[in-house]
Design a protein around this motif. Structure first.
Motif, PDB file in Angstrom:
ATOM      1  N   SER A  55       0.833  -1.194   0.000  1.00  0.00           N
ATOM      2  CA  SER A  55       0.000   0.000   0.000  1.00  0.00           C
ATOM      3  C   SER A  55       0.869   1.246   0.000  1.00  0.00           C
ATOM      4  O   SER A  55       2.029   1.227   0.412  1.00  0.00           O
ATOM      5  N   GLU A  56       0.304   2.337  -0.453  1.00  0.00           N
ATOM      6  CA  GLU A  56       1.039   3.598  -0.447  1.00  0.00           C
ATOM      7  C   GLU A  56       1.382   4.013   0.977  1.00  0.00           C
ATOM      8  O   GLU A  56       2.398   4.648   1.226  1.00  0.00           O
ATOM      9  N   THR A  57       0.494   3.655   1.887  1.00  0.00           N
ATOM     10  CA  THR A  57       0.752   3.978   3.289  1.00  0.00           C
ATOM     11  C   THR A  57       2.021   3.282   3.768  1.00  0.00           C
ATOM     12  O   THR A  57       2.831   3.863   4.482  1.00  0.00           O
ATOM     13  N   GLU A  58       2.205   2.053   3.339  1.00  0.00           N
ATOM     14  CA  GLU A  58       3.430   1.336   3.729  1.00  0.00           C
ATOM     15  C   GLU A  58       4.662   2.006   3.127  1.00  0.00           C
ATOM     16  O   GLU A  58       5.691   2.136   3.795  1.00  0.00           O
ATOM     17  N   ALA A  60       4.964   5.111   2.382  1.00  0.00           N
ATOM     18  CA  ALA A  60       5.171   6.350   3.134  1.00  0.00           C
ATOM     19  C   ALA A  60       5.851   6.068   4.462  1.00  0.00           C
ATOM     20  O   ALA A  60       6.725   6.819   4.905  1.00  0.00           O
ATOM     21  N   SER A  61       5.469   4.974   5.096  1.00  0.00           N
ATOM     22  CA  SER A  61       6.034   4.687   6.412  1.00  0.00           C
ATOM     23  C   SER A  61       7.496   4.254   6.298  1.00  0.00           C
ATOM     24  O   SER A  61       8.282   4.460   7.210  1.00  0.00           O
ATOM     25  N   ILE A  62       7.858   3.683   5.178  1.00  0.00           N
ATOM     26  CA  ILE A  62       9.262   3.314   4.970  1.00  0.00           C
ATOM     27  C   ILE A  62      10.093   4.571   4.717  1.00  0.00           C
ATOM     28  O   ILE A  62      11.183   4.741   5.268  1.00  0.00           O
ATOM     29  N   GLY A  64       9.433   7.367   5.916  1.00  0.00           N
ATOM     30  CA  GLY A  64       9.510   8.040   7.212  1.00  0.00           C
ATOM     31  C   GLY A  64      10.538   7.425   8.153  1.00  0.00           C
ATOM     32  O   GLY A  64      11.098   8.102   9.004  1.00  0.00           O
TER      33      GLY A  64
END
Ligand SMILES: Cc1cc2nc3c(=O)[nH]c(=O)nc-3n(C[C@H](O)[C@H](O)[C@H](O)COP(=O)(O)O)c2cc1C
Ligand code: SF4
Ligand code: FES
Lengths: 167, 415, 816
Positions: A55-58, A60-62, A64
């Protein structure tokens, strides 16, 4: 689009990992995405996510988690000065202060021309060649060791010239 | 004595493949693949008493023998994350003697039955990695990597994988998570990598320097290796010497060399001839050793350093002289650990932050006794509760610094 | 192979399987080890460190493999020098666990203190106050006061929306990652993650829409602090003011067990109102989860538009009237019509309502018709799934076949449980004419052309790889739906599925059989009680007396509106003044299922009780009572005073319900994990089930009777001809139905009516994504917004049901 712009390289990166583990390619792909503007933009995030089935959220979290990935635009060259313990024992803090004075910025700030951002980083494994820093830019990461403020100012001029030529 | 690891210091351009070959390069790998069973290779390494050079000092051959043969495929991963403040030995090895490290990795891969090996290398070594990729390609070209090596059935590929700025990724399970494309958070252990590693498969993780020892062990035998160093710590060690030293740099010396020899003979003594006040033998993760003559005459090996109330770790020796206040040193280490705590477990995430705040305020001149006591307390409170060793590391300098250098905190000397 | 081991926890000896975690073993022994990150339905991660305890293991003599004994002849215990996490350590033989020792208690206190260095101490204004694990554990294990005296506590913008439904308060988050792990491990949708690291860690969602998952509400139940709250409930009430009533979700055929939390409040003019919906544990139905539709779409029950008084048509105007005159007229008219009476009812009603309605129709010699667009329920009634079926027991060696259903949209908790069975190794076969969210988890995805549904099922009876995976499975379940199909198509499909199950021997035992993914919660119940749909409903309404309950045909279908106008007499019994009600001679106000008690039969044929949560609105009455009042005036004896009496009668006359009673349905047995007691931190704020797990009905197959399944012809359904566009209906979770639309904050998720086209079809029509187009067929006209879907075939267009366009079955349309 990375896959369109660098098809061979993307294929080569994916080829390093087992096909069912393609998620492993996220880090090299993010480095690749940063070559464009020095940070990972939204389109790249989206593209990498769909390429790797995460997911894009994942993604983004990487971005970060790791300090070498950036989600925002800063100066074209990030000067990342090491002032961790071993470097600080050999004068890194003084070098950093002098450099900031010379450029008229504080740590974390970018020069008015948008060319140089001064940052501090933790130990870069060059504790015997202090003062030292690395530059991070769309061209990658480069070490500069045993530096002085004058040498650094010269370097900035050289980089600016090279930048103009490319343009 | 000629160098065993930093061989480029005697043999210039050993980082070029033909020069490496001419100096006995790849002989050991070929010998292993053609004439030895994998288990024999492991047995030799076990017999050599080689201990891991990444910090924990775990016996390497024993680690290889733990690989779970009921689960396949197997992987070998080189830990080239080198991010401990004060450590810069792996970088020099990769830069100047890359093939010896790569050959060690290849031998290890053969020993544990891995056909794919990764080098997890810190992202800052970007340029170095580009060069390393070329070296790997050269090995492939000359048939040292690839399919059916030396006419056997054994195949091996080695790939590099760049980290991206996270000290925690040097911790082997966090490293594996990162290599899997996730946030670099350490895993709960057990299970350990030899049974559950990369992609859940049996994996051997070793430090770059550890691998670099292997070709010569295979070539010259376990006894040769054990003849160097001390019974507790066989072989040589690269000491990254930094801090208030005249000639900082990497020094390859046999285990058992004294601190005095390292600092004064090799490092040229202290800047401006000041006295040594403290030694941090394992980078920022060290206990602070209060230095006196007895300490300087202590041989450096795992057991002896432990007797000083410290650990040798990766032998990243930071030397501190009497111009430096220990409360400042602690503040620096806490800045580091607060920045590098991954945030997965509570005591480390909150504790490093809390300690950093306290030490900041103490260093800013607010050396109230209750603040120092609290800092000490919080560090103690973190100990034994964290998920991985990073949290523990973060407390070492704090606890030993306050205990052993109370005058630097304006405290009466504690008995 | 698991084996039992014996260990001692705080002096209590207990036997558990050797794959049990220490924390769970303690729970079984009645000892609560405090946890934050551990959740019994997720993999342990050992990150919060709250569960630190002392663990000792018997010292083993390496050469003999036997325990070393001390001088008393007892095994010598070896304790680790540091406390260990109870959530990551497995039990072992002879282990000794100390949860109350000095060192364990000290460790627990220390961890709480660390957590509180970041956490705001604003419990009085926190939504979780009163049911907050952190608050409770601080009281129990924490230090008296904080020594963290910096301004360095989190200061952040208080609330940010992760999406329209869930709000995050980052200051309160303790980074236990339960929410992130739930989305990834349980829901299989990693739309939450942690940004940054160390103390900067914070929960993010960058999906569009934000927190794009229909399971999002569950994260607020398992969040151990007030970090995650729902937009619906936040600051709505304090937990201790709330009463609770057990119920069954009425939104889909899964039959999730829920609890309504209610309170009497000034803001609602002193009325008792529902404040929130919480999951109630039933490990065989919904485990401890519910979907967001079930959690949020209950607002219709308190809608201002509800009917509260009977209405009667006079001078062509609907006027309020009394119950007695209304029912008198209805009885009179139905009595006159006799066998020309049609009772048209939907699966929204309870078993009791439907039983009375059916009895009334039978008494008059009339016809009881199920209002639905999906067929095949009579087969499910015969075969069903075997008694004792539980998706949680399915895994390695089993197979699940899902055809013509978009489970994620139609029955989310089944989607979740099927996905988890696949995670455990069950072979999942997903067949559809388009891509659905289940494909990602399937071992085999079969893509057929619309019209080839029956053939696809028949192929599974063959010798191919997929067919073998199904037929050779130890256990197999088929879930069929009506994706792209109408009544006729789904009836054929059901028959084909029943044939397949019978041929492959997958009937008559637990974890085998057929499940219909019905549009309504109690469609299965309606079939059980003898309701059947009518292929040409419009045709039979003409000149009849029609009693319509819980259905709005006039709104759904212009042809039916027309037909109703030609009916002789129309009585509508409903919650709202629907389009159909506008055509009625009499309107009777019914109660929602939140206002009365009764039972539903789930798609897995589990009869389950729901209880009244709030008082009935105005003069409204339960459906079964209204029907009995009418019947009484016709001298037909029905129960009307209480649902329990209706059910007794039902159980006495319907074979598969034989032996059932309300008491039986209310029975509970111990479930694992133990949830909802004092220690909310363990399993979250899910309610413990104290009011009934329900009972799965026995089927003819279970009894070993031969079942009569008609052989299905190789019946190809309608297919688009060249240059034709065939519109087929699909189901959307959030639609404009009367039970969803009144929940205002779902409006965005409901969205606009769409028509999905293949890129080629769109190109041919000269339309593009996001554009509004005119649609016409038969004498219907409408509009929709174009969506592009590459996975469908070019001749087909997808139109969601209940979104304003009356596509009930495949039909050729024109698009402009
Ligand atoms: C916080 C942390 C950081 C570490 N960093 C490194 C590192 O940079 N390089 C390394 O080789 N080992 C590092 N280690 C040790 C590894 O976890 C592991 O023990 C080592 O790679 C094993 O290799 P060896 O047996 O050859 O020493 C680190 C450990 C911890 C807990
Ligand atoms: S939001 Fe809640 S569940 Fe998620 S990490 Fe924070 S405290 Fe845990
Ligand atoms: S570490 Fe065990 S519950 Fe969190």
């Amino acid at each position: 689009m990375l896959a369109e712009k660098y098809p061979e390289e993307v294929k080569q990166i994916l080829g390093r990992y087992p096909p069912e583990q393609k998620r492993s390619a996220v880090m090299p792909l993010l480095f690749m995405a940063q070559r464009e503007e020095g940070f990972v933009n939204k389109e790249a995030k989206h593209e990498i996510a769909s390429m790797l089935d995460i997911s894009e959220t994942e993604v983004a979290s990487i971005i970060g988690f790791y300090t070498l990935y950036h989600a925002k635009k800063e100066g074209k060259y990030r000067f990342q000065v090491c002032n961790d313990l071993p470097c600080a024992l050999r004068g890194a803090d003084k070098f950093l202060e002098g450099l900031c004075d010379k450029l008229g910025v504080q740590v974390g700030e970018t020069t008015n021309d948008g060319f140089v951002t001064i940052e501090t980083v933790m130990c870069l494994a060059a504790c015997d060649k202090v003062p030292m820093f690395q530059t991070q830019s769309p061209n990658g990461i480069k070490y500069y060791e045993n530096m002085t403020i004058d040498k650094t100012m010269e370097l900035i001029e050289v980089l600016k010239m090279a930048d103009k030529e490319v343009k | 004595m000629a160098h065993i690891l930093l061989r480029h210091r005697e043999i210039p351009r050993i980082n070029e493949i033909d020069i490496y070959e001419k100096n006995g390069g790849f002989k050991a790998f070929k010998q292993a693949v053609k004439n030895m069973e994998p288990t024999e290779v492991t047995a030799v390494v076990k017999d050599s008493s080689l201990r891991g050079r990444g910090g924990a000092g775990f016996p390497t051959g024993m680690k290889w023998s733990f690989i779970d043969n009921n689960s396949w495929p197997h992987y070998v991963v080189a830990n080239a994350d080198e991010s401990e403040p004060g450590a810069f030995k792996d970088r020099e090895l990769i830069e100047s003697n890359p093939f010896q490290f790569l050959e060690g990795m290849a031998i290890s891969s053969y020993a544990v039955g891995a056909n794919i090996a990764y080098i997890y290398i810190r992202g800052e070594f970007w340029e170095l990695t580009a060069t390393l990729d070329e070296k790997i390609a050269e090995m492939e070209k000359l048939g040292y990597l690839g399919n059916k090596l030396f006419g056997s059935d054994y195949s091996l590929k080695i790939y590099t994988h760049l980290g991206a700025g996270a000290y925690i990724c040097g911790e082997e399970t966090a490293l594996l998570e990162s290599l899997e494309g996730k946030r670099g958070l350490p895993r709960v252990r057990p299970p350990f990598p030899p049974s559950f590693g990369l992609y859940g498969k049996p994996t051997v993780v070793n430090n770059v320097e550890t691998f670099a020892n292997v070709p010569l062990i295979i070539d010259k035998g376990a006894d040769w290796f054990k003849s160097i160093g001390t019974p507790d710590s066989a072989g040589v060690k690269i000491f990254s010497l930094s801090g208030r030293i005249r000639k900082p740099g990497n020094y390859e010396l046999p285990f058992g060399t004294t601190f005095r020899e390292l600092i004064y003979e090799h490092g040229g003594g202290i800047i401006e001839g000041r006295p040594v006040k403290a030694i941090m033998a394992a980078g920022a993760s060290s206990s602070m050793i209060l230095v006196d003559d007895k300490v300087l005459d202590t041989p450096i090996d795992y057991a002896s350093v432990r007797k000083l109330g410290a650990d040798l770790g990766s032998a990243s020796v930071i030397v501190i002289d009497d111009t430096v206040s220990i409360d400042w040193v602690i503040n620096k280490t806490l800045n580091f650990f607060e920045h590098e705590s991954c945030g997965k477990c509570t005591p480390c995430r909150e504790g490093t932050y809390w300690m950093q705040h306290l030490s900041q305020s103490i260093h800013a001149g607010n050396k109230r006794k209750q603040d120092v006591d609290l800092l000490y307390n919080v560090a103690k409170q973190m100990q034994n509760k964290c998920l991985c060793a990073l949290g523990e590391f973060a407390t070492m300098a704090v606890v030993t610094g306050i205990e052993r250098f109370p005058q630097d905190f304006n405290l009466e000397v504690r008995e | 192979m698991t084996k039992q081991v014996t260990l001692t926890i705080d002096g209590i000896q207990i036997d558990v399987p050797d794959e049990t975690l220490v924390v769970d073993a303690a729970k079984k022994a009645g000892i609560d080890i405090p946890v934050f990150c551990y959740h019994p339905k997720m993999e342990p991660v050992g990150m919060c460190r709250m569960c630190l305890v002392e663990i000792g293991r018997p010292m083993i003599n390496r050469s003999t493999g036997q325990p070393v004994l001390n001088e008393d002849g007892q095994p010598t215990m070896q304790f680790m020098p540091k406390p260990e996490t109870a959530c990551t350590n497995l039990v072992s033989e002879g282990m000794v666990v100390l949860t109350q020792s000095e060192s364990a208690k000290e460790a627990q206190k220390d961890i709480i203190e660390f957590l509180l260095t970041s956490h705001p101490l604003d419990c009085p204004i926190c939504d979780k106050g009163g049911e907050c694990p952190l608050q409770n554990l601080t009281m129990e294990h924490g230090p008296g006061k904080s020594r963290f005296l910096f301004d360095g506590k989190f200061k952040m913008e208080k609330q940010i929306r992760l999406g329209e439904l869930i709000v995050l308060d980052r200051e309160r988050c303790i980074i236990c990652a339960r929410c992130v792990r739930f989305q990834e491990e349980v829901a299989g949708q990693a739309v939450l993650a942690i940004d940054d690291r160390g103390r900067g860690s914070e929960i993010i969602s960058v999906s569009e829409p934000g927190f794009d998952s229909v399971f999002s509400g569950n994260t607020t139940d398992i969040c151990p602090v007030g970090a995650l709250t729902t937009t619906d409930f936040r600051f709505g009430a304090r937990p201790w003011e709330l009463l609770s009533a057990a119920s069954i979700c009425g939104q889909c055929p899964v039959g999730c067990n829920i609890t309504f939390n209610t309170r009497r409040e000034a803001k609602s003019a002193g009325k008792v109102v529902i404040k929130r919906v919480m999951p109630r544990q039933n490990e065989q139905v919904n485990e401890t989860w519910i979907c967001d539709k079930g959690r949020f779409a209950y607002h219709y029950a308190k809608s201002k538009e509800r009917l509260s008084k009977p209405l009667l048509r006079k001078d062509d105007k609907l006027k309020t009237t009394s119950w007695s005159s209304a029912t008198k007229l209805v009885a009179e008219k139905l009595g006159e019509a006799g066998k020309d009476t049609i009772v048209l009812a939907s699966g929204r009603l309870s078993n009791e309502d439907l039983f009375n309605l059916k009895s009334l129709a039978d008494g008059l010699g009339g016809k009881a018709v199920l209002y639905t667009e999906m067929g095949g329920g009579d087969l499910v009634t015969q075969i069903g799934v075997g008694q004792g079926t539980n998706f949680s027991d399915m895994g390695q060696g089993d197979a699940i076949f899902v055809i013509a259903s978009d489970l994620y949209e139609e029955a989310p908790i089944w989607w979740l449980r099927v996905k988890q069975a696949a995670d455990r190794g069950a072979k999942l076969i997903v067949a559809n004419s388009r891509e659905t969210k289940l494909d990602k988890f399937a071992n085999f995805v079969v893509r057929y052309s619309n019209g080839d549904e029956v053939k696809t099922v028949q192929d599974l009876g063959g010798t191919g790889k997929i067919a073998q995976a199904f037929s050779k499975a130890d256990n197999a379940i088929v879930l069929f739906g009506s994706d792209g199909l109408g009544l006729e198509g789904s009836t054929h499909l059901a028959t084909a599925c029943a044939n397949l199950l019978e041929e492959t021997g997958h009937i008559g035992k637990a974890n085998n059989g057929l499940i219909g993914v019905w549009p309504k919660a109690n469609d299965q119940g309606a079939w059980e009680l003898g309701f059947h749909p009518e292929p040409d409903l419009a045709a039979i309404l003409k000149g009849k007396a029609v009693y319509i309950v819980g259905a709005d045909p006039a709104n759904d279908n212009p042809a039916l509106a027309k037909a109703l106008k030609k009916a002789k007499f129309v009585v509508v019994q409903d919650l709202f003044r629907t389009a159909t009600a506008e055509l009625a001679d009499v309107i009777l106000p019914a109660q929602t299922y939140t206002e009365r008690d009764g039972t539903f039969t789930s798609g897995e044929r589990r009869a389950q009780r729901f209880y009244a949560a709030v008082p009935g609105l105005g003069e409204s009455k339960p459906d079964y009572a209204i029907t009995s009042e009418i019947a009484e005036k016709l001298n037909i004896q029905l129960e009307g005073t209480s649902s329990v009496l209706v059910f007794e009668k039902l159980a006495a006359s319907v074979k598969d319900f034989a032996g059932l009673s309300y008491a039986k349905l209310a029975e509970v047995t111990e479930q694992w994990p133990i949830v909802g007691r004092g220690d909310l931190y363990y399993g979250g704020s899910t309610y413990e089930n104290t009011q009934g797990l329900g009972v799965q009905l026995v089927s003819a197959s279970d009894r070993g009777e031969t079942v009569s399944i008609p052989k299905v012809r190789n019946d190809a359904g309608l297919r688009p001809k060249k240059d034709e566009l065939l519109a087929v209906p699909i189901t959307k979770l959030y639609d404009r139905g009367t039970t969803v639309a009144p929940t205002e904050f779902l409006t965005e998720r409901i969205g606009d009516v769409t028509i999905a086209l293949h890129p080629e079809a769109a190109k041919k029509l000269g339309v593009e994504a996001g554009k509004r187009v005119k649609i016409s067929f038969e004498d219907v006209e409408g509009e929709a917004v174009v969506k592009i879907d590459e996975t469908i075939s070019a001749g087909v267009a997808l139109v969601p049901r209940s979104m304003g366009l009356a596509i009930r079955e495949p039909v050729v349309i024109k698009v402009q």
